[in-house]
Design a protein around this motif. Structure first.
Motif, PDB file in Angstrom:
ATOM      1  N   THR A 454       0.785  -1.315   0.165  1.00 41.42           N
ATOM      2  CA  THR A 454      -0.180   0.220  -0.467  1.00 41.42           C
ATOM      3  C   THR A 454       0.763   1.661  -0.142  1.00 41.42           C
ATOM      4  O   THR A 454       1.173   2.069  -1.019  1.00 41.42           O
ATOM      5  N   TYR A 455       1.856   0.950   0.923  1.00 38.98           N
ATOM      6  CA  TYR A 455       2.736   2.743   1.195  1.00 38.98           C
ATOM      7  C   TYR A 455       3.591   2.320  -0.153  1.00 38.98           C
ATOM      8  O   TYR A 455       3.850   3.720  -0.485  1.00 38.98           O
ATOM      9  N   GLY A 457       2.885   1.242  -3.215  1.00 39.64           N
ATOM     10  CA  GLY A 457       1.917   1.431  -4.495  1.00 39.64           C
ATOM     11  C   GLY A 457       1.312   3.293  -4.505  1.00 39.64           C
ATOM     12  O   GLY A 457       2.140   4.021  -5.237  1.00 39.64           O
ATOM     13  N   LEU A 458       0.836   3.814  -3.178  1.00 38.73           N
ATOM     14  CA  LEU A 458       0.236   5.536  -3.133  1.00 38.73           C
ATOM     15  C   LEU A 458       1.804   6.389  -3.561  1.00 38.73           C
ATOM     16  O   LEU A 458       1.312   7.395  -4.495  1.00 38.73           O
ATOM     17  N   SER A 461       2.316   6.487  -6.623  1.00 36.08           N
ATOM     18  CA  SER A 461       1.286   6.858  -7.924  1.00 36.08           C
ATOM     19  C   SER A 461       1.358   8.462  -7.839  1.00 36.08           C
ATOM     20  O   SER A 461       1.209   9.365  -8.333  1.00 36.08           O
ATOM     21  N   HIS A 497      -4.435  10.908  -1.730  1.00 36.29           N
ATOM     22  CA  HIS A 497      -3.097   9.342  -1.318  1.00 36.29           C
ATOM     23  C   HIS A 497      -2.740  10.048  -0.192  1.00 36.29           C
ATOM     24  O   HIS A 497      -1.836   9.837   0.721  1.00 36.29           O
ATOM     25  N   LEU A 501      -1.740   9.331   3.666  1.00 34.89           N
ATOM     26  CA  LEU A 501      -0.336   8.158   3.668  1.00 34.89           C
ATOM     27  C   LEU A 501       0.069   9.058   4.947  1.00 34.89           C
ATOM     28  O   LEU A 501       0.860   8.440   5.679  1.00 34.89           O
ATOM     29  N   TRP A 659     -12.221  -1.318  -8.179  1.00 34.36           N
ATOM     30  CA  TRP A 659     -12.476  -1.130  -6.899  1.00 34.36           C
ATOM     31  C   TRP A 659     -13.593  -2.451  -6.587  1.00 34.36           C
ATOM     32  O   TRP A 659     -13.243  -2.402  -4.866  1.00 34.36           O
ATOM     33  N   THR A 678      -4.932  -4.635  -3.403  1.00 32.53           N
ATOM     34  CA  THR A 678      -4.418  -3.127  -3.043  1.00 32.53           C
ATOM     35  C   THR A 678      -3.138  -2.780  -4.214  1.00 32.53           C
ATOM     36  O   THR A 678      -2.882  -2.067  -4.134  1.00 32.53           O
ATOM     37  N   ASN A 681      -5.422  -0.903  -7.136  1.00 28.63           N
ATOM     38  CA  ASN A 681      -5.921   0.342  -6.744  1.00 28.63           C
ATOM     39  C   ASN A 681      -4.447   1.407  -6.463  1.00 28.63           C
ATOM     40  O   ASN A 681      -4.465   2.548  -6.749  1.00 28.63           O
ATOM     41  N   SER A 682      -3.894   0.449  -5.715  1.00 28.44           N
ATOM     42  CA  SER A 682      -2.310   1.815  -5.338  1.00 28.44           C
ATOM     43  C   SER A 682      -1.895   2.622  -6.479  1.00 28.44           C
ATOM     44  O   SER A 682      -1.234   3.194  -6.147  1.00 28.44           O
TER      45      SER A 682
END
Length: 751
Positions: A454-455, A457-458, A461, A497, A501, A659, A678, A681-682
């Motif tokens: 998640t972290y 990928g975001l 992004s 995002h 975070l 989603w 995850t 979408n991330s």
């Protein structure tokens, strides 16, 4: 001799006339002086008019009485007349032309008189009917004096007769007969049978005078059974739970009835192994009652404790049974729907499926008032328990019997106020024969791999969204309606995002957490709204592939996209915040609380947008399939069929349709779907930058021009720096070394 006798006769006659004049004279003599006779209850004034006597008044209210008027009696006891009040604890009685006072029932004058004239003579005081014998209490009841009256209350060991006219002054009582406490049907246990035989012996020999001893003996018998359960532990778990239910409910009923025979005051008892009883009997209580035992305490409002009849002594008790946990091993825990959703939201639904474990002693509470459901004020319990581990969840629960005679732990009507290392405070809005206690679940930590994905990928992004936004702002060659939509979507996703975070876990300050949750709510709703507009624009553009003129689509999008993209999310968030502002922020995240379905203020619009975008996507693919062969050659941006098809499929990720994978996180494939959800979408920002920037020929051409411009500027800067250094550092004669090929005239001119 006749003279004296005659004289005495004249004197006697004069006295008689005088008496007649004194009786009727004031009206007769004055009436004879007035122009005409005065009406009854009035007197002549000055020989010219009539006036009502004291205590009377004319109908017109005037002093002079006209012919035909009458004098009416004044009601001095009428409320509001000055100077006629009899004072406290007294009653006023009106008379013709006056009034008098008497003490109210239950009071009498100090002097013993029965009447007095005004408030200054009021010495009324309470009469103790119980001492004077002026009461009508039945022989089975006791008289208790009250202010101005008395009450008849049952003697210790007695209770009101059911169906009798039980009022404060006519209570009829009968001896207390205790409920039958027998073993549960169908359960065979020698230990349990012996226990109930001893209990019945104690109740059969009960005397009100020995109520305290009987209570202690019953507590001791329950304690002995729990410490040496014998064959009870060989019973199936379901039957053990039935035995626990019978013990808890029966003990509560017996103690409530026995306590009615106790004198006023506290009663505390503790066995050698830790079973405790804290009990208090009061005629009248204060605002709160607190009972303390070694393993905790209970705080309850007196209005909750008091009998429904509102008179007589009331009882509140607390029993702690540390050995009860042996019979409750493996008992299930039933959570309310809202609490279950909160738990899954907090721990991402990763709960180990196993029975809860007791963290504290079982504490049973009982009060005189049998109407103990939906209490007007909650009861507070403080439990002392062993320290909970870092992966354990603590609950405030109670034992709820079921229809089959067994039971389970339940959280209905109970909640946790606060918890520490060794104590927890709970509140409940009901009481009965159930036990209030603590239980726990072992909860798994979040999957660290998912957190890392998640972290990462975001973060990637965020970088791509920033580059995409700069491209859409600075690249003049691609400025159109589509670029505006891409820009707004990139900005909303970037801010959402970034806030996610940096601030999703800032739960220390509740107000700040609520603001963060509201902002995230708005930003993500705005992002999905722009995804909806992207899908709409894609569909309208594809539908008009055979039409060169796109002016209608462009005008429609330019006119409505900003109000819709930012206005609709603002309205939704405003309604949510106005209806339930306290539901912004959870104990674990600065996000929407799942209580009362509040989370649907986000999920509802998102699900609707995903459904519509998925429909747009499918219709777009259908149109492309049927019309790709006949594309208008003038539409330059859609010439490359393969690129168009790839971009259309990529829209599945950009429009947020992926989603929907969150719905598929159930069953054996839940973990795999969680990873897929995850990852995809991330990286939504990466897809936007890839499709709208790197795969766009116009953007790549602009990037090339920018890069060449940067290189040219850098080269010129380096050449200028080198030339400047040479000119400033070299001697003058050395310049001539580089001038042999310069014509003579230019050489001279340089000199």
């Amino acid at each position: 001799m006749g003279g004296p006798h005659l004289s005495a006769l004249h004197v006697l006659r004069g006295l008689c006339v005088l008496l007649i004049l004194l009786e009727d004279g004031p009206q007769s003599t004055r009436a004879s002086a007035c122009p005409q006779p005065c009406p009854p209850d009035s007197s002549c004034v000055g020989g010219t008019a009539c006036r009502c006597n004291p205590g009377f008044q004319s109908s017109s209210g005037e002093i002079n009485v006209n012919p035909g008027e009458t004098c009416e009696d004044i009601d001095e006891c009428e409320q509001g007349r000055p100077g006629t009040a009899c004072g406290r604890r007294a009653d006023c009685h009106n008379t013709m032309g006056g009034y008098y006072c008497t003490c109210s029932p239950g009071y009498r004058l100090v002097s013993g008189a029965t009447k007095f004239s005004n408030v200054s003579e009021n010495t009324c005081q309470d009469v103790d009917e119980c001492i004077s014998g002026q009461h009508s209490c039945h022989q089975s009841a006791q008289c208790h004096n009250t202010e101005g009256s008395y009450e008849c209350r049952c003697r210790p060991g007695w209770k009101p007769v059911p169906g009798s006219p039980n009022g404060p002054n006519n209570t009829v009582c009968e001896e207390i007969s205790f409920p039958i406490w027998t073993p549960p049907h169908g359960i065979k246990s020698q230990s349990l049978s012996r226990f109930f035989e001893r209990i019945q012996d104690l109740l059969r020999d009960f005397k009100p005078a020995s109520a305290q001893d009987t209570i202690q003996d019953i507590i001791q018998e329950v304690n002995n059974l729990l410490e040496t359960p014998g064959d009870l532990l060989t019973l199936p778990r379901s039957e053990q739970h039935c035995v626990a239910t019978i013990l808890l409910t029966g003990q509560e009923q017996i103690l409530r009835e026995l306590s009615k025979a106790l004198p006023n005051g506290p009663l505390n008892f503790r066995t050698a192994v830790g079973t405790e009883l804290s009990l208090e009997v009061k005629e009248k209580g204060g605002k709160n009652v607190t009972l303390r035992i070694n393993q905790g305490k209970m705080l309850v409002n007196w209005d909750v404790v008091q009998n429904s009849r509102g008179s007589g002594p009331s009882v509140v008790g607390l029993v702690s049974s540390p050995g009860m946990g042996k019979l409750l091993v493996g008992a299930p825990l039933v959570l309310e729907t809202e609490e279950q959703s909160v738990l899954h939201e907090t721990h991402k639904g990763l709960l180990q499926e196993r029975s809860p474990v007791l963290f504290s002693d079982v504490m049973s509470a009982f009060v005189s008032n049998k109407d103990s459901q939906n209490l007007s004020s909650p009861i507070t319990f403080v439990f002392n328990h062993v320290s909970a581990g870092p992966r354990q969840k603590v609950f405030c629960v109670f034992w709820e019997p079921t229809q089959n005679g067994s039971g389970h732990w339940s959280t209905k009507g109970c909640w946790m106020v606060g918890t520490g290392d060794t104590s927890t405070t709970c509140q409940c809005t009901h009481l009965s024969s159930f036990a209030i206690l603590m239980a726990h679940y072992d909860v798994q930590e979040e999957d660290p791999a998912l957190a890392v994905i998640t972290y990462l990928g975001l973060s990637l992004s965020l970088l791509c969204l920033l580059l995409a936004a700069l491209t859409f702002l600075l690249c003049k060659a691609i400025q159109n309606t589509s670029t505006s939509l891409h820009l707004q979507l990139s900005l909303c996703l970037f801010l959402a995002h970034l806030l996610f975070l940096t601030a999703i876990d800032r739960t220390e300050n509740k107000v700040l957490c609520a603001i963060i949750a509201g902002t995230l709510h708005y930003l993500y709703l705005a992002s999905f709204t722009w995804m909806l507009l992207e899908g709409l624009h894609l569909f309208l553009t594809t539908r008009n592939l055979t039409v060169v003129n796109y002016s209608n689509v462009s005008r429609f999008m330019k006119k409505f996209m900003l109000p819709v993209g930012y206005g609709v999310p603002a309205v939704i968030v405003a309604i949510s915040a106005a209806s339930s502002p306290h539901l912004y922020g959870t104990p674990a995240r600065c996000w929407l609380h799942p209580e009362k379905g509040f989370i649907w203020g986000f999920l509802g619009p998102v699900c609707a947008i995903l459904f519509v975008n998925l429909a747009f996507f499918l219709m777009t693919l259908w149109i492309l399939k049927s019309k790709l062969s006949s594309l208008n050659s003038d539409v330059s941006t859609l010439k490359n069929t393969r690129m168009l098809t790839f971009k259309a499929i990529a829209q599945l990720f950009i429009l947020g349709c992926t989603w929907c994978l969150g719905i598929l996180q159930v069953g054996p494939a839940a973990l795999a779907m969680a990873y897929l959800f995850t990852i995809i979408n991330s990286l939504q920002g990466v897809f936007i930058f890839l499709v709208y920037c790197l795969l766009s020929q116009q953007v790549r051409e602009q990037y090339r021009k920018w890069w060449e411009g940067v290189r040219k500027t850098k080269a010129e800067s380096e050449q200028y720096t080198l030339s400047s250094g040479l000119l400033s550092d070299a001697p003058k004669h050395s310049v001539q070394i580089f001038l042999p090929h310069i014509p003579q005239r230019k050489s001279e001119s340089l000199r």
